[in-house]
Design a protein around this motif. Structure first.
Motif, PDB file in Angstrom:
ATOM      1  N   GLN A  34       0.827  -1.209   0.000  1.00  0.00           N
ATOM      2  CA  GLN A  34       0.000   0.000   0.000  1.00  0.00           C
ATOM      3  C   GLN A  34       0.862   1.260   0.000  1.00  0.00           C
ATOM      4  OE1 GLN A  34      -3.773   0.198   0.259  1.00  0.00           O
ATOM      5  NE2 GLN A  34      -3.039   2.117  -0.645  1.00  0.00           N
ATOM      6  N   ASP A  38       0.585   4.244  -2.763  1.00  0.00           N
ATOM      7  CA  ASP A  38       0.280   5.627  -2.387  1.00  0.00           C
ATOM      8  C   ASP A  38       1.404   6.574  -2.806  1.00  0.00           C
ATOM      9  OD1 ASP A  38      -2.057   4.721  -1.276  1.00  0.00           O
ATOM     10  OD2 ASP A  38      -1.285   4.672   0.784  1.00  0.00           O
ATOM     11  N   GLN A  42       1.352   9.735  -5.741  1.00  0.00           N
ATOM     12  CA  GLN A  42       1.707  11.115  -5.398  1.00  0.00           C
ATOM     13  C   GLN A  42       2.793  11.657  -6.317  1.00  0.00           C
ATOM     14  OE1 GLN A  42       2.840  10.994  -1.260  1.00  0.00           O
ATOM     15  NE2 GLN A  42       0.885  10.105  -0.631  1.00  0.00           N
TER      16      GLN A  42
END
Length: 413
Positions: A34, A38, A42
């Motif tokens: 995860q 993430d 970004q």
């Protein structure tokens, strides 16, 4: 081939996904981590690779690259997941490939391309096809012994052959081996890589492509083993191995590599064992090279402990030893199979000295080394009685060591 799904967003999968996206493809990168997902969404990266973050950010900003925990239907699927060992006998663990096969099987449609990039033993691509075929009996899949037959799904094995630290450059410029299960699979896979690869796309079959990747790294492992064995012999004979190799390499047909603290990384330290595991009676030189390189860290530990004993004889009850470098090669953050990590872990377990660990490319230690202290180079220079150079990071070159016992197991000048 405008929609591509890449499984595995590590040191190979992420740069590959980013390169496809940078050249106009719509890419979904899939990973079970995860944090990695993430971070990538970004526009950042979770690994150290020069030039990669700018490419990822641009691709994410343009909407050509996104990371996800779940795959999406695409025209082509690339698999770049780990293939570790099951145990001490070096049996390959293909469970990650099997898990990906089961995850992508429901998405497959006629005409899709599936490409395995993970370094694998010979026959792994055929096993992947068997898993896909079992999950999707409504589709036809290629067979290795029927290269001219048509199938609904095109399958190929296409190994990466890039150098950490130069991945962005080499993904584009290096020649690429394209090993299709059938001739048409080879052509379809070539179309995929032609999106960004400028090097030659070398056509072969899947088994030969699998063996080619293993052969490349086994060849390098044998060459390194010769250099490492020379260093041990030279030490016994009180010969400067660096000078010895430099002199020998003046011969027009000799090119001996430089010895080190061992061999690490996800390729050279692993791949030759796949050959040995499948061919235990025949792979004699390959096995010997692996054993030489695997044993080199233990030899290094013995040399460090001998230096510790010398300092103790000078009245220092528990000397402080600084180990410089933990990565498996210079100027990267990759600690996989690193001989320096093995050396650090053993030195911490022995507890004959206070151990300071210096690795400028990481911010925290792996779990196996949490008993140690990760310090800046300046702190190590100030407090250590003994300095051990294990990795030739740029930061360690041309250091001025005053009143220090210094041992270098790499060429750092």
């Amino acid at each position: 081939m405008k929609n591509i799904c890449v499984f595995g967003l590590g040191y190979i999968g992420l740069p590959t996904a980013a390169m496809f996206a940078h050249h106009g493809a719509n890419v979904v990168g899939v990973d079970v981590n995860q944090h990695a997902v993430d971070t990538i969404n970004q526009g950042k990266i979770h690994i150290v690779e020069p030039g990669l973050e700018a490419i990822v950010k641009q691709a994410v900003d343009k909407g050509n690259l996104k990371a996800s925990l779940t795959p999406e239907h695409s025209d082509a699927y690339l698999i770049a997941v780990p293939t570790p060992f099951k145990g001490d006998d070096h049996t390959p663990d293909l469970s990650y490939i099997q898990a990906v096969s089961e995850a992508l099987a429901p998405l497959l449609e006629k005409g899709d391309v599936v490409i395995l990039e993970s370094t694998s033993p010979v026959g792994a691509t055929e096993k992947m096809v068997a898993w896909l075929s079992e999950a999707r009996p409504d589709l036809t899949f290629p067979k290795y012994h029927e290269p001219d037959n048509e199938a609904d799904i095109f399958v190929a094995y296409c190994p990466e052959r890039v150098l950490p630290g130069k991945v962005v450059e080499e993904l584009i410029s290096n020649d690429r081996i394209i090993g299709g299960m059938t001739k048409e699979s080879t052509k379809k896979a070539q179309e995929v890589y032609r999106i960004f690869v400028e090097g030659e796309l070398l056509a072969t079959n899947s088994r030969t492509a699998e063996m080619a990747k293993l052969t490349e790294n086994a060849s390098r492992d044998v060459s390194i083993a010769f250099a490492n064995e020379l260093s041990v012999i030279s030490d016994k004979l009180d010969i400067n191995v660096w000078e010895l190799i430099e002199l020998a390499n003046h011969h027009p047909r000799v090119n001996i590599l430089q010895p080190g603290a061992g061999v690490g990384g996800h390729c050279i330290a692993v791949d030759p064992w796949f050959i040995v595991n499948q061919n235990p009676e025949e792979a004699k030189i390959i096995r010997a090279a692996r054993e030489i390189n695997d044993n080199k860290p233990n030899w290094v530990i013995g040399k460090i402990n001998a230096e510790v004993d010398k300092v103790k004889e000078q009245g220092v009850e528990k000397p402080t030893v600084a180990l410089l470098g933990l990565a498996f090669k210079p100027n990267i953050d990759d600690l996989r199979e690193s001989p320096a990590v093995h050396i650090a872990r053993e030195m911490l377990d022995i507890d004959s000295a206070k151990i300071l660990l210096v690795e400028p490319n990481i911010s925290e230690l792996p779990k196996s080394l949490t008993a140690g202290d990760l310090v800046e180079l300046g702190s190590a220079l100030e407090h250590a009685d003994i300095m051990i150079i294990l990795v030739a990071h740029d930061e360690f070159k041309q250091l001025e060591f005053s009143n220090k016992n210094v041992i270098s197991f790499v060429t750092n000048r």
